[in-house]
Design a protein around this motif. Structure first.
Motif, PDB file in Angstrom:
ATOM      1  N   GLU A   1       0.720  -1.382   0.048  1.00 22.03           N
ATOM      2  CA  GLU A   1      -0.066  -0.045   0.064  1.00 22.03           C
ATOM      3  C   GLU A   1       0.876   1.371   0.068  1.00 22.03           C
ATOM      4  O   GLU A   1       0.906   2.248  -0.970  1.00 22.03           O
ATOM      5  CB  GLU A   1      -1.040   0.024   1.231  1.00 22.03           C
ATOM      6  CG  GLU A   1      -1.665   1.322   1.480  1.00 22.03           C
ATOM      7  CD  GLU A   1      -2.134   1.734   2.794  1.00 22.03           C
ATOM      8  OE1 GLU A   1      -3.216   2.105   2.908  1.00 22.03           O
ATOM      9  OE2 GLU A   1      -1.279   1.142   3.821  1.00 22.03           O
ATOM     10  N   LEU A   2       1.824   1.397   0.891  1.00 21.28           N
ATOM     11  CA  LEU A   2       2.757   2.549   1.151  1.00 21.28           C
ATOM     12  C   LEU A   2       3.449   2.754  -0.008  1.00 21.28           C
ATOM     13  O   LEU A   2       3.501   3.901  -0.582  1.00 21.28           O
ATOM     14  CB  LEU A   2       3.357   2.351   2.347  1.00 21.28           C
ATOM     15  CG  LEU A   2       2.835   2.625   3.412  1.00 21.28           C
ATOM     16  CD1 LEU A   2       3.702   2.174   4.655  1.00 21.28           C
ATOM     17  CD2 LEU A   2       1.982   3.789   3.817  1.00 21.28           C
TER      18      LEU A   2
ATOM     19  N   PHE B   1       3.812   7.462  -6.736  1.00 21.20           N
ATOM     20  CA  PHE B   1       3.136   8.477  -7.350  1.00 21.20           C
ATOM     21  C   PHE B   1       3.893   9.718  -7.262  1.00 21.20           C
ATOM     22  O   PHE B   1       3.132  10.702  -7.324  1.00 21.20           O
ATOM     23  CB  PHE B   1       1.806   8.265  -7.505  1.00 21.20           C
ATOM     24  CG  PHE B   1       1.096   7.324  -8.177  1.00 21.20           C
ATOM     25  CD1 PHE B   1       0.795   7.239  -9.615  1.00 21.20           C
ATOM     26  CD2 PHE B   1       0.732   6.101  -7.720  1.00 21.20           C
ATOM     27  CE1 PHE B   1       0.339   6.404 -10.482  1.00 21.20           C
ATOM     28  CE2 PHE B   1       0.302   5.214  -8.590  1.00 21.20           C
ATOM     29  CZ  PHE B   1      -0.132   5.315  -9.707  1.00 21.20           C
ATOM     30  N   GLY B   2       4.808   9.674  -6.112  1.00 24.23           N
ATOM     31  CA  GLY B   2       5.293  11.079  -5.762  1.00 24.23           C
ATOM     32  C   GLY B   2       4.534  11.903  -4.748  1.00 24.23           C
ATOM     33  O   GLY B   2       4.546  12.813  -4.313  1.00 24.23           O
ATOM     34  N   VAL B   3       3.781  10.856  -3.960  1.00 21.17           N
ATOM     35  CA  VAL B   3       3.071  11.235  -2.904  1.00 21.17           C
ATOM     36  C   VAL B   3       3.364  10.882  -1.673  1.00 21.17           C
ATOM     37  O   VAL B   3       4.014   9.886  -1.203  1.00 21.17           O
ATOM     38  CB  VAL B   3       1.458  10.780  -3.041  1.00 21.17           C
ATOM     39  CG1 VAL B   3       0.670  11.150  -1.885  1.00 21.17           C
ATOM     40  CG2 VAL B   3       0.891  11.281  -4.330  1.00 21.17           C
TER      41      VAL B   3
ATOM     42  N   ARG C   1      10.510   4.724  -1.448  1.00 22.84           N
ATOM     43  CA  ARG C   1      10.329   3.148  -1.140  1.00 22.84           C
ATOM     44  C   ARG C   1      11.293   2.810  -0.177  1.00 22.84           C
ATOM     45  O   ARG C   1      11.130   1.831   0.845  1.00 22.84           O
ATOM     46  CB  ARG C   1      10.573   2.309  -2.259  1.00 22.84           C
ATOM     47  CG  ARG C   1       9.518   2.080  -3.254  1.00 22.84           C
ATOM     48  CD  ARG C   1       9.945   1.537  -4.629  1.00 22.84           C
ATOM     49  NE  ARG C   1       8.663   1.030  -5.084  1.00 22.84           N
ATOM     50  CZ  ARG C   1       8.119  -0.155  -5.108  1.00 22.84           C
ATOM     51  NH1 ARG C   1       8.602  -1.308  -4.277  1.00 22.84           N
ATOM     52  NH2 ARG C   1       7.000  -0.380  -5.906  1.00 22.84           N
ATOM     53  N   LYS C   2      12.557   3.551   0.334  1.00 29.98           N
ATOM     54  CA  LYS C   2      13.470   3.320   1.136  1.00 29.98           C
ATOM     55  C   LYS C   2      12.779   3.702   2.374  1.00 29.98           C
ATOM     56  O   LYS C   2      13.058   3.157   3.731  1.00 29.98           O
ATOM     57  CB  LYS C   2      14.829   4.222   0.923  1.00 29.98           C
ATOM     58  CG  LYS C   2      15.572   4.138   2.301  1.00 29.98           C
ATOM     59  CD  LYS C   2      17.175   4.305   1.983  1.00 29.98           C
ATOM     60  CE  LYS C   2      18.037   3.970   3.110  1.00 29.98           C
ATOM     61  NZ  LYS C   2      17.378   3.467   4.547  1.00 29.98           N
TER      62      LYS C   2
ATOM     63  N   PHE D   1      10.496   2.065   7.621  1.00 28.75           N
ATOM     64  CA  PHE D   1       9.173   2.086   8.448  1.00 28.75           C
ATOM     65  C   PHE D   1       8.804   0.508   8.866  1.00 28.75           C
ATOM     66  O   PHE D   1       8.581   0.142   9.796  1.00 28.75           O
ATOM     67  CB  PHE D   1       7.995   2.764   7.890  1.00 28.75           C
ATOM     68  CG  PHE D   1       6.839   2.710   8.443  1.00 28.75           C
ATOM     69  CD1 PHE D   1       6.473   3.500   9.814  1.00 28.75           C
ATOM     70  CD2 PHE D   1       5.821   2.048   7.931  1.00 28.75           C
ATOM     71  CE1 PHE D   1       5.454   3.554  10.386  1.00 28.75           C
ATOM     72  CE2 PHE D   1       4.303   1.944   8.561  1.00 28.75           C
ATOM     73  CZ  PHE D   1       4.453   2.752  10.064  1.00 28.75           C
ATOM     74  N   VAL D   2       8.570  -0.278   7.591  1.00 32.07           N
ATOM     75  CA  VAL D   2       7.954  -1.601   7.753  1.00 32.07           C
ATOM     76  C   VAL D   2       9.121  -2.416   8.546  1.00 32.07           C
ATOM     77  O   VAL D   2       8.770  -3.280   9.459  1.00 32.07           O
ATOM     78  CB  VAL D   2       7.823  -2.128   6.379  1.00 32.07           C
ATOM     79  CG1 VAL D   2       7.528  -3.746   6.735  1.00 32.07           C
ATOM     80  CG2 VAL D   2       6.615  -1.610   5.796  1.00 32.07           C
ATOM     81  N   LYS D   3      10.312  -2.198   8.417  1.00 38.97           N
ATOM     82  CA  LYS D   3      11.339  -3.082   9.285  1.00 38.97           C
ATOM     83  C   LYS D   3      11.360  -2.547  10.629  1.00 38.97           C
ATOM     84  O   LYS D   3      11.551  -3.358  11.507  1.00 38.97           O
ATOM     85  CB  LYS D   3      12.749  -2.540   8.410  1.00 38.97           C
ATOM     86  CG  LYS D   3      13.030  -3.576   7.368  1.00 38.97           C
ATOM     87  CD  LYS D   3      14.260  -2.983   6.813  1.00 38.97           C
ATOM     88  CE  LYS D   3      14.714  -3.589   5.269  1.00 38.97           C
ATOM     89  NZ  LYS D   3      15.770  -3.113   4.709  1.00 38.97           N
ATOM     90  N   LYS D   4      11.074  -1.251  11.066  1.00 40.33           N
ATOM     91  CA  LYS D   4      11.027  -0.728  12.365  1.00 40.33           C
ATOM     92  C   LYS D   4       9.773  -1.464  12.861  1.00 40.33           C
ATOM     93  O   LYS D   4       9.742  -1.861  14.158  1.00 40.33           O
ATOM     94  CB  LYS D   4      10.984   0.723  12.327  1.00 40.33           C
ATOM     95  CG  LYS D   4      11.101   1.328  13.661  1.00 40.33           C
ATOM     96  CD  LYS D   4      11.386   2.652  13.732  1.00 40.33           C
ATOM     97  CE  LYS D   4      11.856   3.272  14.995  1.00 40.33           C
ATOM     98  NZ  LYS D   4      12.351   4.578  15.002  1.00 40.33           N
TER      99      LYS D   4
END
Length: 180
Positions: free
Chosen positions: A93-94, A100-102, A126-127, A132-135
């Motif tokens: 989702e993220l 899209f540059g959002v 994406r990084k 965020f997901v890893k945290k």
């Protein structure tokens, strides 16, 4: 760096504020603690004191940021969208949004006891999504949306309306966006 000189609390908070204002990227409590030659807990307390003085500092998953005001001629476009998905689709989702540059500014859920709960996410790449997901994973924390069986809101920020429209179309096709 403090160059070994012991700063008073107010001097340290002035420096913290300057570092945050100078930085385009979030600064972690650990980074600020190292620069100030104090513990991370001292930084957390200093940030709380600065916030109490109405300094526009926010804590994100990547660190602390000083919120800058936008110029009047280039105001960002913001839209709140409603989404529903399993936790395993969060990264998808993220990434779909940032592609899209959002920017995903935050996530909000409606808790049955506490009402609206909002947490800053502030991911634009994406990084940042991956970090965020890893945290979340490494701390074994739950996504806020898990408290509401997947239903949540995101505040999206972009430089034009069309980018957010494209995000909404992509999320709709993926079965993530809740139709209005």
């Amino acid at each position: 760096m403090t160059d070994g000189v012991k700063l008073t609390g107010s001097e340290r908070r002035e420096r913290l504020l300057a570092w945050l204002k100078e930085s385009e990227a979030p600064l972690t409590g650990g980074e600020l603690a190292k620069k100030a030659a104090v513990s991370r807990q001292v930084i957390v307390q200093d940030i709380s004191l600065l916030k109490a003085k109405n300094e526009p500092i926010i804590a994100t998953s990547q660190g602390y940021m000083y919120l800058r005001t936008q110029t009047a001629d280039k105001q960002p476009v913001k839209r709140i969208i409603a989404c529903d998905h399993e936790p395993g689709r969060t990264e998808e989702e993220l990434n779909m949004i940032v592609d899209f540059g959002v920017t995903v500014q935050d996530v909000t859920i409606e808790h049955p006891v506490y009402g609206d709960l909002t947490a800053s996410i502030r991911v634009s790449t994406r990084k940042e999504v991956s970090d965020f997901v890893k945290k979340i994973s490494s701390t074994k924390a739950a996504y806020l949306s898990q408290l509401t069986n997947g239903i949540h809101l995101h505040t999206l920020v972009a430089d034009d309306e069309e980018k957010i429209d494209q995000v909404c179309d992509a999320l709709k096709k993926a079965g993530i966006l809740i139709p209005e």
